[in-house]
Design a protein around this motif. Structure first.
Motif, PDB file in Angstrom:
ATOM      1  N   ALA A 128      -0.753  16.474 -25.057  1.00 17.06           N
ATOM      2  CA  ALA A 128      -1.391  17.776 -25.274  1.00 17.06           C
ATOM      3  C   ALA A 128      -2.434  18.029 -24.192  1.00 17.06           C
ATOM      4  CB  ALA A 128      -2.032  17.823 -26.657  1.00 17.06           C
ATOM      5  N   VAL A 129      -3.095  16.951 -23.762  1.00 21.41           N
ATOM      6  CA  VAL A 129      -4.146  17.058 -22.753  1.00 21.41           C
ATOM      7  C   VAL A 129      -3.797  16.135 -21.582  1.00 21.41           C
ATOM      8  CG1 VAL A 129      -6.599  16.737 -22.242  1.00 21.41           C
ATOM      9  CG2 VAL A 129      -5.893  17.554 -24.500  1.00 21.41           C
ATOM     10  N   LEU A 130      -3.760  16.703 -20.388  1.00 16.53           N
ATOM     11  CA  LEU A 130      -3.473  15.937 -19.181  1.00 16.53           C
ATOM     12  C   LEU A 130      -4.714  15.954 -18.289  1.00 16.53           C
ATOM     13  CD1 LEU A 130      -1.515  14.430 -17.300  1.00 16.53           C
ATOM     14  CD2 LEU A 130      -0.700  16.659 -16.486  1.00 16.53           C
ATOM     15  N   ILE A 131      -5.162  14.755 -17.898  1.00 16.82           N
ATOM     16  CA  ILE A 131      -6.354  14.615 -17.058  1.00 16.82           C
ATOM     17  C   ILE A 131      -5.929  13.979 -15.742  1.00 16.82           C
ATOM     18  CG2 ILE A 131      -8.687  13.636 -16.912  1.00 16.82           C
ATOM     19  CD1 ILE A 131      -8.432  13.151 -20.006  1.00 16.82           C
ATOM     20  N   GLY A 132      -6.452  14.466 -14.626  1.00 10.16           N
ATOM     21  CA  GLY A 132      -6.055  13.829 -13.374  1.00 10.16           C
ATOM     22  C   GLY A 132      -6.815  14.317 -12.162  1.00 10.16           C
ATOM     23  N   THR A 133      -6.637  13.572 -11.081  1.00 10.96           N
ATOM     24  CA  THR A 133      -7.201  13.978  -9.794  1.00 10.96           C
ATOM     25  C   THR A 133      -6.255  14.993  -9.147  1.00 10.96           C
ATOM     26  OG1 THR A 133      -6.150  12.010  -8.838  1.00 10.96           O
ATOM     27  CG2 THR A 133      -8.474  11.852  -9.402  1.00 10.96           C
ATOM     28  N   PRO A 134      -6.775  15.917  -8.351  1.00 10.47           N
ATOM     29  CA  PRO A 134      -5.931  16.994  -7.797  1.00 10.47           C
ATOM     30  C   PRO A 134      -4.715  16.484  -7.027  1.00 10.47           C
ATOM     31  CG  PRO A 134      -8.235  17.535  -7.502  1.00 10.47           C
ATOM     32  CD  PRO A 134      -8.204  16.124  -8.017  1.00 10.47           C
ATOM     33  N   GLY A 135      -4.890  15.461  -6.201  1.00 15.56           N
ATOM     34  CA  GLY A 135      -3.767  14.964  -5.399  1.00 15.56           C
ATOM     35  C   GLY A 135      -2.621  14.448  -6.244  1.00 15.56           C
ATOM     36  N   ARG A 136      -2.928  13.673  -7.262  1.00 18.55           N
ATOM     37  CA  ARG A 136      -1.876  13.100  -8.105  1.00 18.55           C
ATOM     38  C   ARG A 136      -1.231  14.155  -9.007  1.00 18.55           C
ATOM     39  NH1 ARG A 136      -0.120   7.951  -9.451  1.00 18.55           N
ATOM     40  NH2 ARG A 136      -0.674   7.561  -7.266  1.00 18.55           N
ATOM     41  N   ILE A 137      -2.028  15.075  -9.536  1.00 18.19           N
ATOM     42  CA  ILE A 137      -1.453  16.143 -10.366  1.00 18.19           C
ATOM     43  C   ILE A 137      -0.548  17.034  -9.517  1.00 18.19           C
ATOM     44  CG2 ILE A 137      -1.963  18.206 -11.749  1.00 18.19           C
ATOM     45  CD1 ILE A 137      -2.538  15.603 -13.228  1.00 18.19           C
ATOM     46  N   ALA A 138      -0.973  17.333  -8.283  1.00 17.67           N
ATOM     47  CA  ALA A 138      -0.144  18.139  -7.380  1.00 17.67           C
ATOM     48  C   ALA A 138       1.183  17.437  -7.105  1.00 17.67           C
ATOM     49  CB  ALA A 138      -0.900  18.398  -6.071  1.00 17.67           C
ATOM     50  N   TYR A 139       1.155  16.123  -6.963  1.00 16.77           N
ATOM     51  CA  TYR A 139       2.378  15.341  -6.740  1.00 16.77           C
ATOM     52  C   TYR A 139       3.336  15.498  -7.924  1.00 16.77           C
ATOM     53  CZ  TYR A 139       5.447  11.258  -6.669  1.00 16.77           C
ATOM     54  OH  TYR A 139       6.550  10.434  -6.724  1.00 16.77           O
ATOM     55  N   HIS A 140       2.829  15.301  -9.126  1.00 14.45           N
ATOM     56  CA  HIS A 140       3.691  15.405 -10.318  1.00 14.45           C
ATOM     57  C   HIS A 140       4.209  16.833 -10.497  1.00 14.45           C
ATOM     58  CE1 HIS A 140       3.265  11.344 -11.731  1.00 14.45           C
ATOM     59  NE2 HIS A 140       1.953  11.413 -11.771  1.00 14.45           N
ATOM     60  N   LEU A 141       3.399  17.793 -10.123  1.00 16.52           N
ATOM     61  CA  LEU A 141       3.810  19.191 -10.217  1.00 16.52           C
ATOM     62  C   LEU A 141       4.931  19.482  -9.224  1.00 16.52           C
ATOM     63  CD1 LEU A 141       3.091  21.821 -11.695  1.00 16.52           C
ATOM     64  CD2 LEU A 141       1.389  22.264  -9.914  1.00 16.52           C
ATOM     65  N   GLU A 142       4.784  18.986  -8.004  1.00 14.40           N
ATOM     66  CA  GLU A 142       5.785  19.206  -6.965  1.00 14.40           C
ATOM     67  C   GLU A 142       7.135  18.611  -7.355  1.00 14.40           C
ATOM     68  OE1 GLU A 142       6.519  18.237  -2.190  1.00 14.40           O
ATOM     69  OE2 GLU A 142       4.651  17.645  -3.181  1.00 14.40           O
TER      70      GLU A 142
ATOM     71  N   LYS B 182      -2.210  13.675 -28.205  1.00  9.46           N
ATOM     72  CA  LYS B 182      -1.960  12.706 -27.152  1.00  9.46           C
ATOM     73  C   LYS B 182      -2.667  13.134 -25.868  1.00  9.46           C
ATOM     74  CE  LYS B 182       1.778  10.530 -24.485  1.00  9.46           C
ATOM     75  NZ  LYS B 182       3.218  10.564 -24.127  1.00  9.46           N
ATOM     76  N   VAL B 183      -3.210  12.159 -25.130  1.00 13.79           N
ATOM     77  CA  VAL B 183      -3.865  12.422 -23.857  1.00 13.79           C
ATOM     78  C   VAL B 183      -3.339  11.420 -22.840  1.00 13.79           C
ATOM     79  CG1 VAL B 183      -5.826  10.935 -24.474  1.00 13.79           C
ATOM     80  CG2 VAL B 183      -6.095  12.670 -22.693  1.00 13.79           C
ATOM     81  N   ASN B 184      -3.148  11.868 -21.614  1.00 15.87           N
ATOM     82  CA  ASN B 184      -2.715  10.984 -20.523  1.00 15.87           C
ATOM     83  C   ASN B 184      -3.556  11.225 -19.283  1.00 15.87           C
ATOM     84  OD1 ASN B 184       0.730  10.953 -21.477  1.00 15.87           O
ATOM     85  ND2 ASN B 184      -0.647   9.211 -21.444  1.00 15.87           N
ATOM     86  N   CYS B 185      -3.588  10.219 -18.430  1.00 16.01           N
ATOM     87  CA  CYS B 185      -4.435  10.216 -17.252  1.00 16.01           C
ATOM     88  C   CYS B 185      -3.590   9.908 -16.017  1.00 16.01           C
ATOM     89  CB  CYS B 185      -5.480   9.124 -17.466  1.00 16.01           C
ATOM     90  SG  CYS B 185      -7.005   9.401 -16.623  1.00 16.01           S
ATOM     91  N   CYS B 186      -3.738  10.686 -14.944  1.00 18.25           N
ATOM     92  CA  CYS B 186      -2.988  10.463 -13.698  1.00 18.25           C
ATOM     93  C   CYS B 186      -3.951  10.464 -12.513  1.00 18.25           C
ATOM     94  CB  CYS B 186      -1.946  11.569 -13.496  1.00 18.25           C
ATOM     95  SG  CYS B 186      -0.690  11.676 -14.793  1.00 18.25           S
ATOM     96  N   TYR B 187      -3.838   9.449 -11.651  1.00 14.37           N
ATOM     97  CA  TYR B 187      -4.758   9.358 -10.524  1.00 14.37           C
ATOM     98  C   TYR B 187      -4.188   8.420  -9.468  1.00 14.37           C
ATOM     99  CZ  TYR B 187      -5.906   5.260 -13.348  1.00 14.37           C
ATOM    100  OH  TYR B 187      -5.833   4.109 -14.106  1.00 14.37           O
ATOM    101  N   GLY B 188      -4.648   8.579  -8.250  1.00 15.55           N
ATOM    102  CA  GLY B 188      -4.207   7.731  -7.157  1.00 15.55           C
ATOM    103  C   GLY B 188      -4.547   6.278  -7.398  1.00 15.55           C
ATOM    104  N   GLY B 189      -3.629   5.384  -7.038  1.00 15.11           N
ATOM    105  CA  GLY B 189      -3.831   3.962  -7.280  1.00 15.11           C
ATOM    106  C   GLY B 189      -3.212   3.488  -8.569  1.00 15.11           C
ATOM    107  N   HIS B 190      -2.830   4.424  -9.434  1.00 14.76           N
ATOM    108  CA  HIS B 190      -2.164   4.111 -10.698  1.00 14.76           C
ATOM    109  C   HIS B 190      -0.654   4.171 -10.478  1.00 14.76           C
ATOM    110  CE1 HIS B 190      -1.628   5.029 -15.252  1.00 14.76           C
ATOM    111  NE2 HIS B 190      -1.893   3.754 -15.084  1.00 14.76           N
ATOM    112  N   SER B 191       0.106   3.414 -11.254  1.00 16.26           N
ATOM    113  CA  SER B 191       1.553   3.379 -11.098  1.00 16.26           C
ATOM    114  C   SER B 191       2.182   4.754 -11.334  1.00 16.26           C
ATOM    115  CB  SER B 191       2.158   2.364 -12.075  1.00 16.26           C
ATOM    116  OG  SER B 191       3.552   2.542 -12.178  1.00 16.26           O
ATOM    117  N   VAL B 192       2.882   5.282 -10.330  1.00 15.15           N
ATOM    118  CA  VAL B 192       3.566   6.568 -10.478  1.00 15.15           C
ATOM    119  C   VAL B 192       4.653   6.467 -11.541  1.00 15.15           C
ATOM    120  CG1 VAL B 192       5.064   8.228  -9.311  1.00 15.15           C
ATOM    121  CG2 VAL B 192       3.074   7.334  -8.121  1.00 15.15           C
TER     122      VAL B 192
END
Length: 440
Positions: free
Chosen positions: A115-129, A93-103
């Protein structure tokens, strides 16, 4: 190793690629050492596969949680990598996270960890926080287009993310340009450096030409040049979004079909513009340097620099959108007598335009919009089945189909669209009444 070789072979078959290039082979070989990797190669050389294939070898079917994180500087690049990974046909499974996409959508996706997570730094940092995924299972980190991420100012977010990843055993960093030193926050250690930045084996077959124009006539000259080029995939580069919009107005007045792409547009409009260019509904895309790197735009035959960029690096990245892999391409620079750029060769061939050219014919394809997507359990097979069986289309009448979270886009032969919309009016897909129309 035999299992991995079979996995690579199957992935390449799914991607319709007959063989890896030397850079990709070197990357796979370098990854075997389990050391950190710094991969330097120009735009268009195939870096995505160069890190996805080694990544595939490390994924474990039995493992729970996110195993690999890929950080990228733009949402378009994130979506491109996600698409390539899915096309490889793995069971992961792969997922994508980025600004402008529904949180909310992303949180739901992360509740069943990919298994694989792809994203922009700002959005990944948000989900991590907000602890929307468990970072403790991530063993591999890919920093793709790292030089661009630094240029975009993502250093703080990347540093925050990397400091939180305590289980990493390999870092893969890719860059189009060589750095004097990798920043310390990356925590890269004794990396294997794979440098193809000056490699002749992947040097593009690019022809450079110039078109001279008085400053007051540049727009008219651009229209003539695009008419001469005809119905070939063409990117027109400008330095400012205002210039993009001004060119668009002129082309619209002349009846020349095109689309625009820049940072001032809403995300869904940007995605739609790329999609129409990708599926052939529009042959001309007028853009800023936002489209110079990291986008999934195959087989661009012509680049037109309406305005040349300020730096040689930007010029190189723009030209990298054509002559990709083994293809040929042409880059035009529209210049006034007063313009001089140190990075341009002195002996560029001049293209002399005629007084007028015929307006290029409309594309054979039109994009249709279906207001259902993955969240409605709709997939490509459902759409193909409906359009062929009930819509009376032949396979050749269907082009690229892209299924998003809540919508789908289908390229259909222009001459079939009107009849198709009438036939499918009132029909259902997966028990839902069809909401199908031409994508605006």
């Amino acid at each position: 190793m035999l299992i991995f070789a079979l996995m690579v072979e199957q992935a390449l078959q799914k991607l319709n690629i007959t063989a890896l290039n030397e850079m990709q082979k070197a990357s796979i070989e370098g990854a075997k050492s389990k050391s950190d990797i710094v991969l330097i190669a120009p735009t268009g050389s195939g870096k995505t596969l160069a890190f996805l294939l080694p990544l595939l070898a490390k994924l474990k079917p039995e493992a729970k949680g996110v195993q690999a994180l890929i950080l990228v500087p733009s949402r378009e690049l994130a979506l491109q990598i996600e698409q390539v990974f899915k096309q490889m046909g793995t069971a992961f499974k792969v997922n994508c996270c980025y600004g402008g996409h529904s949180v909310r959508t992303e949180k739901n996706n992360l509740s069943h960890a990919p298994a694989v997570l792809i994203g922009t730094p700002g959005r990944i940092a948000y989900h991590l926080e907000y602890q929307n995924f468990d970072e403790s299972t991530i063993e591999t980190l890919v920093l793709d287009e790292f030089d661009k991420s630094l240029e975009f100012g993502f250093e703080a977010d990347m540093s925050y993310i990397i400091n939180a990843l305590l289980s990493l055993n390999q870092r893969i960093l890719t860059s189009a340009t060589k750095m004097d030193e990798v920043p310390s926050f990356v925590k890269i250690s004794k990396p294997v450096e794979i440098d193809f930045s000056a490699n002749n084996a992947i040097k593009p077959d690019l022809k450079l030409k110039k078109v001279m124009a008085p400053a007051a006539d540049k727009l008219e000259v651009l229209f003539k040049l695009l008419s001469k080029i005809g119905d070939k995939n063409t990117l027109v580069f400008c330095n400012h979004r205002e210039t993009v919009d001004r060119i668009s107005d002129i082309l619209f007045e002349h009846g020349l079909e095109h689309d625009v792409f820049h940072g001032g547009m809403e995300q869904d409009e940007r995605e739609k513009a790329l999609l129409k260019f990708r599926n052939g509904s529009h042959k001309i895309l007028v853009t800023t340097d936002l489209a110079a790197r990291g986008l999934d735009i195959p087989e661009v035959e012509y680049i037109v620099h309406y305005q040349l960029p300020y730096t040689e690096d930007a010029y190189i990245h723009r030209n990298g959108r054509t002559a990709r892999m083994n293809a040929k391409g042409t880059a035009y620079a529209i210049l006034t007598e007063e313009e001089h750029y140190k990075y341009l060769p002195e002996d560029i061939e001049e293209e002399v335009l005629a007084q007028s050219y015929k307006l290029p014919k409309s594309s054979d394809w039109i994009t249709l919009y279906l207001s259902y997507g993955k969240k409605d359990k709709i997939n490509k097979i459902d759409i193909v089945g409906l359009f062929l069986q009930k819509g009376n289309l032949q396979k050749d009448d269907l082009g690229l189909i892209e299924v998003k979270d809540t919508s789908s886009y289908i390229a259909v032969k222009r001459e079939k669209v009107e009849k198709l919309l009438k036939i499918l009016s009132g029909e259902k897909i997966k028990g839902k009444k069809m909401k199908l129309d031409v994508a605006s």
